[in-house]
Scaffold this motif. Structure first.
Motif, short mmCIF file in Angstrom:
data_model
loop_
_atom_site.label_atom_id
_atom_site.label_comp_id
_atom_site.label_asym_id
_atom_site.label_seq_id
_atom_site.Cartn_x
_atom_site.Cartn_y
_atom_site.Cartn_z
N ASP A 38 40.17 -47.07 -10.10
CA ASP A 38 41.55 -47.11 -9.61
C ASP A 38 42.09 -45.71 -9.42
N HIS A 43 43.31 -38.20 -11.91
CA HIS A 43 44.16 -39.27 -12.42
C HIS A 43 45.37 -38.71 -13.15
N VAL A 49 36.68 -44.12 -13.66
CA VAL A 49 37.69 -45.14 -13.39
C VAL A 49 37.89 -45.22 -11.88
N ASP A 75 42.63 -42.81 -22.54
CA ASP A 75 41.49 -43.65 -22.91
C ASP A 75 40.24 -43.27 -22.10
N ALA A 76 40.44 -42.98 -20.80
CA ALA A 76 39.29 -42.62 -19.95
C ALA A 76 38.69 -41.29 -20.39
N THR A 121 37.82 -38.17 -16.03
CA THR A 121 38.25 -39.57 -16.02
C THR A 121 37.72 -40.28 -14.78
N ASP A 131 48.45 -43.55 -20.61
CA ASP A 131 47.64 -44.12 -21.69
C ASP A 131 46.22 -44.37 -21.21
N ASP A 132 46.08 -44.87 -19.99
CA ASP A 132 44.75 -45.12 -19.45
C ASP A 132 44.00 -43.82 -19.19
N ILE A 172 46.51 -44.71 -12.39
CA ILE A 172 46.49 -45.34 -13.71
C ILE A 172 47.58 -44.69 -14.56
N SER A 173 47.90 -45.33 -15.68
CA SER A 173 48.94 -44.82 -16.56
C SER A 173 48.43 -43.65 -17.40
#
Length: 386
Positions: free
Chosen positions: A124, A157, A122, A134-135, A119, A130-131, A127-128
């Protein structure tokens, strides 16, 4: 006979005889008794601005030539993983290009290839969940589209976002469900990345192992194996004994791989090792010995390399990449001892000297005269020797 000049931490020098290269022979057929991947490094352009914080500027010809070297010895390549300096100098754009180029080279050579999915594109830090999902899926689909096999890497993450083992179960369930072919899971211990100390929900390996096994059992159709890099052979053996028949244990234990690959009680680990990037001919020759039913020859070839690997992976273990690149340079696979992010400065001269001593002793030098020339030049650059 050429001698090698060595140096210790007190500045005291000594010499040892330079050993000839072992007469290892490349296999003429696929290796049979064990699956073995070498986790490969990347080679930067020596004239580029590969300083800390700068985007990686890769010498693609040398980087791909090294992968062809690994394939020529019958090993697979595990690419775009921590050995390639993921999270330590290899940025997202370079990672994507590495995956694309390596997948093309694998098709050309007919070589086995798996690559890391993470991930880390990304920016950040937090992250959540869910993120995170997605990543992971974004990199998963990119890798599958490139035509490479997948190693689902441990995510910083996810380590930050997860509050419980159930969070790991949920994330892996959703990501694995999106995979078009079975993937290898990746369990990287705190020695390699301190931010992953509580990965899979616990700092206790037995508790975390129960979660890992639940993930594998629940998603058996989507998991082909797991790479364990805890540097704890007993934890690996315990998980190995409980794996379903559909899943393979790939040892990532660069301290204890000889016994784990040999196996006990009818069970063995296959290999996915950064150490094998520094030891491709030795690893191949040892597995060829197992193919021939000669476990004694396997031990005599690979056994002496374990002290070398322990030195390369000595604490702080996450700087092992420096030793892998150093061995690549000494063996003539790259023109300069340089790394993306300036990481070639991460180990001391006495540390490198001990790598030279142990590599010489274990037969890990492919071109000994070139090795001696390059090593002595590095010493002279630092005001040591003749």
């Amino acid at each position: 006979m050429t001698d090698l000049l060595l140096i210790d931490a007190a500045g005291v020098s000594s010499t040892v005889d330079l050993k000839p290269a072992p007469a290892y022979v490349k296999p003429t057929a696929p290796l049979r008794s064990r699956i073995a991947y070498a986790a490969a490094h990347v080679v930067p352009r020596p004239t580029a601005d590969n300083t800390p914080g700068q985007p990686a500027d890769i010498d693609w010809d040398a980087t791909l030539a090294f992968r062809r070297h690994v394939w020529s010895w019958g090993l697979g390549v595990a690419d775009a993983m921590d050995t390639a300096q993921r999270n330590m100098g290899l940025d997202a754009a370079a990672t994507r290009e590495l995956i694309t180029r390596s997948a093309q080279a694998a098709r050309e050579e007919g070589g086995a290839l798996v690559v890391g999915v993470n991930t880390d594109h990304v920016d950040d830090e937090v992250i959540s969940l869910d993120d995170v999902i997605d990543a992971y899926k974004e990199q998963l689909h990119f890798t599958e589209d490139a035509g490479a096999g997948v190693v689902l890497m441990a995510s910083r993450h996810l380590a930050r976002a997860a509050q419980s083992a159930d969070d790991y179960l949920r994330v892996y369930r959703e990501v694995l469900g999106a995979a078009s072919t079975p993937v290898v899971l990746h369990w990287l211990g705190a020695a390699f990345d301190p931010s992953l100390a509580s990965y899979f929900g616990s700092t206790d390996s037995k508790t975390a192992s129960a979660t890992v096994l639940e993930i594998i059992t629940e998603n058996a159709a989507h998991v082909s194996g797991i790479k364990m890099s805890l540097l704890d052979p007993f934890a690996e053996i315990a998980v190995r004994a409980q794996l379903p028949g559909t899943a393979t244990m790939f040892t990532g234990d660069d301290f204890n791989y000889v016994g784990l690959i040999a196996g006990t009680g009818g069970k063995h680990s296959d290999a996915l090792l950064g150490a094998f990037a520094a030891l491709a001919p030795s690893a191949s020759a040892a597995i060829q010995a197992l193919d021939a039913g000669d476990s004694g020859e396997y031990e005599s070839i690979l056994g002496p390399t374990e002290d070398l690997s322990r030195q390369i992976f000595a604490a702080p273990t996450f700087y092992y990449k420096t030793g892998v690149a150093f061995m690549s340079w000494l063996n003539g696979h790259q023109d300069a001892f340089s790394m993306v992010g300036g990481l070639h400065s991460a180990r001391s001269l006495p540390h490198l000297s001990e790598i030279v001593r142990l590599a010489n002793r274990s037969g890990a030098f492919e071109q000994p005269e070139l090795t001696a020339e390059r090593w002595h030049a590095l010493l002279r650059l630092n005001g040591i020797g003749r």
